[in-house]
Enzyme design. Sequence first.
Site, PDB file in Angstrom:
ATOM      1  N   LYS A 149       0.815  -1.222   0.000  1.00  0.00           N
ATOM      2  CA  LYS A 149       0.000   0.000   0.000  1.00  0.00           C
ATOM      3  C   LYS A 149       0.848   1.271   0.000  1.00  0.00           C
ATOM      4  O   LYS A 149       0.420   2.304  -0.503  1.00  0.00           O
ATOM      5  CB  LYS A 149      -0.946   0.007   1.208  1.00  0.00           C
ATOM      6  CG  LYS A 149      -2.061  -1.035   1.134  1.00  0.00           C
ATOM      7  CD  LYS A 149      -3.048  -0.733   0.018  1.00  0.00           C
ATOM      8  CE  LYS A 149      -4.227  -1.704   0.020  1.00  0.00           C
ATOM      9  NZ  LYS A 149      -5.090  -1.512  -1.178  1.00  0.00           N
TER      10      LYS A 149
ATOM     11  N   GLU B 199      -9.683   6.226   3.023  1.00  0.00           N
ATOM     12  CA  GLU B 199     -10.524   5.201   3.624  1.00  0.00           C
ATOM     13  C   GLU B 199      -9.632   4.026   3.972  1.00  0.00           C
ATOM     14  O   GLU B 199      -8.564   3.850   3.386  1.00  0.00           O
ATOM     15  CB  GLU B 199     -11.590   4.752   2.615  1.00  0.00           C
ATOM     16  CG  GLU B 199     -11.107   3.744   1.561  1.00  0.00           C
ATOM     17  CD  GLU B 199     -10.041   4.288   0.612  1.00  0.00           C
ATOM     18  OE1 GLU B 199      -9.944   5.509   0.477  1.00  0.00           O
ATOM     19  OE2 GLU B 199      -9.298   3.472   0.019  1.00  0.00           O
TER      20      GLU B 199
ATOM     21  N   SER C 259       1.583  -9.694  -0.851  1.00  0.00           N
ATOM     22  CA  SER C 259       1.275  -8.251  -0.830  1.00  0.00           C
ATOM     23  C   SER C 259       1.466  -7.621   0.544  1.00  0.00           C
ATOM     24  O   SER C 259       1.673  -6.416   0.653  1.00  0.00           O
ATOM     25  CB  SER C 259      -0.150  -8.013  -1.325  1.00  0.00           C
ATOM     26  OG  SER C 259      -1.063  -8.776  -0.563  1.00  0.00           O
TER      27      SER C 259
END
Lengths: 401, 260
Positions: A89, A111, A378
Amino acid sequence: MPLPDKNGYFGVYGGRFVPETLMPALEELETAYYEVREDQSFINNLQYFLKNYAGRETPLHYAENLSKRLGGGKIYLKREDLNHTGSHKLNNALGQALLARRMGKKRLIAETGAGQHGVATATVAALLGIECEVYMGAEDIQRQALNVFRMELLGTKVIPVHTGSATLKDAINEAMRDWVTNVDNTYYLLGSVVGAHPYPMMVRDFQAVIGQEVKEQILAQEGRLPHHLIACVGGGSNSMGLFYPFLEDAGVKMWGAEAAGRGLSSREHAASLSAGRPGVMQGSYGYLMQDKDGQVEVAYSISAGLDHPAVGPEPSYLKDSGRASYLAISDEEALEAFRLLSRCEGIIPALESSHAVALAVQLAPQLPNDEIMVINISGRGDKDVQQVAAIMEQGGVINGH
Amino acid sequence: MGISRIADTFVANKQAGRKSLIVYISAGDPSLKATASLVKQLSAAGADIIELGVPFSDPVADGPVIQAASYRALAAGASLSKIIQMASALRKETQIPMVLMSYYNPLLRYGLANLAADMDKAGVDGLIVPDLPWEESQPLREALARYQLAGIPLIAPNTPVPRLIRIAASASGFIYCVSLTGVTGIRQNITTGIQEYMERVRAVSDLPIGVGFGIGSPEQASSMAPFCDGIIVGSAVVHTLYEEGEAAVIKLVKRLKQAI
């Protein structure tokens, strides 16, 4: 022709379905993004932070034990879990926050579901000294207390969202309402390849560093391209980051692992590509879990990061075109993969990434030994160990929300 | 009737030296039966046009009042098809213009061609879609135009003039000017320079102009009325209905109508 087209469409998917108030903001964002994409000083600045702050490049690890265990193909792991803040991210948060600063925006909003994108955004906000507020469903705040603490420690205000199902989709709704209200001074740092154009393109581009590195690394280690790429798919950002640089390489097959939750027939899942149908929500047209009246259904997955009823327009397009294949992985399969990777390789994957590992578990035994497979890990699983420990204590009975 | 029923209403009010009062209600909150009864009472109390809000699971353009009403309506079983059926029955009893206000996905799922045909049959006159900007609206506009139904666009205070011209050129019924940058809901103060904003819209369109979002009191309605053709009130009506009941809503609507 590169996608999306000038209107933000990937085939029939994408577009801009937002209140009129946001249209000038999206156009301003699109213009600013096209500028920085060509601007060498911006690119150099981003690369500086990716290298010296995020810790890139992330390793591509040959998982010899797992490969032998599964008995087919050579499996490599792309270690996005080793990125600063523990997931992919940050790649996108860094890119967009630098863009926001360049646009002169004084305030970031975001968010978050599991908290990984919220933590990444809070991190870059601290780094760049920009005020930041993160919307998070009240349900998720309960489930992810550690990440809430991390965000607050980083100086971000976490705003609980009680409306609707009080999860990620409602946090996005609330962030959009904030943006409509404060559109003058606020930058909405969206965390996945979803929403209105230019977000799906921009987030993909900032995540494409994953696939670019994999390409260089696998050529250096193996002297050839991989045969298979595997990633989990919630909104789709880590999968697009891995897949995008390989789209033109016809020999590379792409596999996305969606969350089947308690099974596709149970209605408790988050498999919008496997079990949804195209519709419009939160800014774009793409596969969506919805009822016969077009109301959006509440998603469920053991993994909070995949627990979302919609997927971005580009994964929707890749499904229809057949360029990528999407399979649904159940909670139980993901949990087994979580344990398997921990024991085989000494790597505890996030529950999200465990879905990708589980897909590899199904695929590998069917492959010839010389075929190369790359799984995107990830994120790291530290955030999930308490939840998994609780499930194991209950003898494998899986409780959602 | 469609576009012409809406146009006739604005013309009649203009000739009488009044502004039109456009009242939004969340259809199906608390029940479709109650909504049908309310429409008739609102019409008698002075409402000129009724907006029937179609509930949606993810109403991103709405503040807390209409969000809550949408969830109540959904829980009570309201849907687009049932709302159209209700309107069809109502049309036998009232000639007040009725338009639907709906997010795009329920319309897509219904099918745009079917939707326009069914609206026409039911006597529903037009449609407002808060998450469908001009760039994406052509399929819907074409479907509505086949039956002379109004495709009512939203304009925001920050809409640049070139966009405004494009939007106005394809509008029908009236132009819905959002009074502020924000979601629906009552505000104490609306700081947008309304006069200059309305003049900007007036310069590019001959259609009637309605102003909405944030307007809750007769005083606010009265201060905006000189610059537009219609005042749109939603959250204040929905809130009053939920908190105080029908009689209080009727009283509010009468006061609003007197103020404009």
